[in-house]
Design a protein around this motif. Structure first.
Motif, PDB file in Angstrom:
ATOM      1  N   ALA A 155       2.235   1.945  -3.437  1.00  0.00           N
ATOM      2  CA  ALA A 155       1.245   2.386  -4.420  1.00  0.00           C
ATOM      3  C   ALA A 155       0.856   3.851  -4.240  1.00  0.00           C
ATOM      4  O   ALA A 155       0.313   4.463  -5.166  1.00  0.00           O
ATOM      5  N   ARG A 156       1.135   4.437  -3.086  1.00  0.00           N
ATOM      6  CA  ARG A 156       0.706   5.815  -2.820  1.00  0.00           C
ATOM      7  C   ARG A 156       1.216   6.837  -3.829  1.00  0.00           C
ATOM      8  O   ARG A 156       0.426   7.661  -4.301  1.00  0.00           O
ATOM      9  N   PRO A 157       2.518   6.856  -4.198  1.00  0.00           N
ATOM     10  CA  PRO A 157       2.969   7.867  -5.163  1.00  0.00           C
ATOM     11  C   PRO A 157       2.284   7.738  -6.523  1.00  0.00           C
ATOM     12  O   PRO A 157       1.953   8.746  -7.155  1.00  0.00           O
ATOM     13  N   VAL A 214      -0.749   6.529  -7.132  1.00  0.00           N
ATOM     14  CA  VAL A 214      -2.128   6.997  -6.987  1.00  0.00           C
ATOM     15  C   VAL A 214      -2.165   8.521  -6.928  1.00  0.00           C
ATOM     16  O   VAL A 214      -3.004   9.164  -7.565  1.00  0.00           O
ATOM     17  N   TYR A 215      -1.231   9.108  -6.185  1.00  0.00           N
ATOM     18  CA  TYR A 215      -1.168  10.566  -6.090  1.00  0.00           C
ATOM     19  C   TYR A 215      -0.926  11.190  -7.471  1.00  0.00           C
ATOM     20  O   TYR A 215      -1.599  12.155  -7.859  1.00  0.00           O
ATOM     21  N   SER A 216       0.017  10.634  -8.229  1.00  0.00           N
ATOM     22  CA  SER A 216       0.326  11.177  -9.551  1.00  0.00           C
ATOM     23  C   SER A 216      -0.871  11.057 -10.492  1.00  0.00           C
ATOM     24  O   SER A 216      -1.166  11.980 -11.253  1.00  0.00           O
ATOM     25  N   ARG A 237      -4.050  10.922  -9.649  1.00  0.00           N
ATOM     26  CA  ARG A 237      -5.081  11.870  -9.228  1.00  0.00           C
ATOM     27  C   ARG A 237      -4.710  13.301  -9.614  1.00  0.00           C
ATOM     28  O   ARG A 237      -5.560  14.080 -10.055  1.00  0.00           O
ATOM     29  N   THR A 238      -3.445  13.668  -9.446  1.00  0.00           N
ATOM     30  CA  THR A 238      -3.000  15.013  -9.793  1.00  0.00           C
ATOM     31  C   THR A 238      -3.133  15.249 -11.294  1.00  0.00           C
ATOM     32  O   THR A 238      -3.606  16.299 -11.729  1.00  0.00           O
ATOM     33  N   LEU A 293       0.825  -1.209   0.000  1.00  0.00           N
ATOM     34  CA  LEU A 293       0.000   0.000   0.000  1.00  0.00           C
ATOM     35  C   LEU A 293       0.863   1.265   0.000  1.00  0.00           C
ATOM     36  O   LEU A 293       0.557   2.231  -0.696  1.00  0.00           O
ATOM     37  N   GLN A 294       1.935   1.263   0.773  1.00  0.00           N
ATOM     38  CA  GLN A 294       2.843   2.416   0.794  1.00  0.00           C
ATOM     39  C   GLN A 294       3.493   2.620  -0.582  1.00  0.00           C
ATOM     40  O   GLN A 294       3.690   3.746  -1.018  1.00  0.00           O
TER      41      GLN A 294
END
Length: 133
Positions: A33-35, A37-39, A41-42, A30-31
């Motif tokens: 995958a965070r970047p 997902v953030y990219s 969404r941005t 999960l950690q």
């Protein structure tokens, strides 16, 4: 789906360690995958937002990159001439990504960006021989 159950002859201690390892792996995944997902969404927000200033900036960047490809011959070393540190960094990045060698001094060409409302996208890429006027 991972099924963890107590196997025959397995101690509760070993079962607890196996369960802990699975939980740590899930947390690490999960950690990681965070970047991404953030990219995503941005990027989606930038496209959906339709911010005219942001769109103009992206168009300027694409135009400058295309002009660098067109004006700088293969194998040439360039010096970026800009009083604004941000634009100097942007031009250096755009040139480097396209395989253009950027040097601090002693290059073959000097590249500069001028802001001109009459130019395409409001910017003009000026390239001249180093040492020339």
């Amino acid at each position: 789906m991972v099924r963890l159950r107590l196997e025959a002859g397995e101690s509760r201690w070993r079962y607890a360690v196996r369960l802990l390892v699975v939980l740590l792996c899930a947390a690490a995944l999960l950690q990681a995958a965070r970047p991404g997902v953030y990219s995503a969404r941005t990027g989606a927000a930038l496209i959906a937002d339709g911010d005219p200033a942001g769109r103009q900036f992206r168009e300027q960047q694409e135009y400058i990159a295309d002009e660098l490809d067109r004006q700088v011959p293969a194998g040439a070393r360039v010096v970026v001439d800009s009083a604004d540190g941000n634009w100097k960094l942007r031009i250096t990045e755009l040139a480097t990504v396209r395989g253009i060698v950027v040097v601090g001094d002693g290059g073959d060409l000097v590249v500069r960006v001028e802001f001109d409302p009459a130019a395409p996208h409001g910017v003009r890429v000026v390239t001249r021989r180093a040492g020339g006027a």
